[in-house]
Design an enzyme around this catalytic site. Structure first.
Site: not given
Length: 207
Positions: A170-171
């Protein structure tokens, strides 16, 4: 015959028709207690009625050889093996997750911050990949495909507050932490709530 992975969209009717299969993928990925699966299925069915619901699945066509029977679709013209799925919907007041996160974000950062992130948001409710197919870029393909067509201002999701493969993914896709160490009612592990401005802008390639 075997074929490579293919990303498909399941509309609401197909999502509900294959709900048992999707719960099987969820169960394999998350390993929850068996008695919780019926409740999870009911939650997922309810989500299909939320505004602007959208679901994508990663599938294999033909005979993948080592696929488990419980991953094979039962509806549609062709038999598919679902190895992952992701879905979400437009966030709105009255939704359990939306209201809890808005309240928590307002408490820590103020109402304006909460409105900025949740005033026009797409909320990614579930992203799961069967363990036998993890680490092959399935999640990296599904999440942008799910979010790309959206017209909302932001996208939000929650994941366990650990340095997990999912959180790193997600980052890398442009999400950052909005809340950390947050405990949803009825859950034990702390969660991180993450958000990204739309359209997504990946921070790095690979992963």
């Amino acid at each position: 015959m075997r074929a490579g992975p293919e990303l498909l969209e399941f509309g609401k009717a197909r999502f509900l028709a294959e709900l048992g299969l999707l719960v099987n993928v969820y169960a394999a990925a998350m390993q929850p207690p068996q008695h919780q699966l019926q409740g999870r299925r009911a939650i997922m069915a309810r989500h299909a009625d939320f505004p602007s619901f959208r679901c994508v699945v990663m599938t294999l066509t033909g005979d993948p050889g080592n696929a488990l029977p419980e991953l094979r679709t039962q509806s549609g013209r062709s038999r598919l093996t679902v190895i992952g799925f992701a879905y979400g919907f437009h966030g709105a007041s009255g939704q359990w997750w939306h209201d809890l996160v808005r309240s928590a974000l307002a408490a820590t950062g103020g109402r304006d911050l909460a409105q900025t992130w949740l005033g026009d948001s797409f909320e990614v409710a579930e992203v799961h990949v069967h363990p036998g197919y993890q680490g092959r870029g399935t999640g990296r393909a599904m999440v942008p495909a799910l979010i790309h067509p959206r017209l909302e201002r932001t996208a939000l999701l929650s994941t366990q507050d650990t340095d997990s493969r999912a959180r790193r993914l997600y980052r890398s896709l442009g999400f950052s932490d909005l809340l950390t160490g947050y405990r949803f009612p009825g859950t034990d592990p702390p969660y991180a709530v993450m958000g990204a401005a739309l359209p997504l802008r990946s921070r790095r390639a690979g992963g």
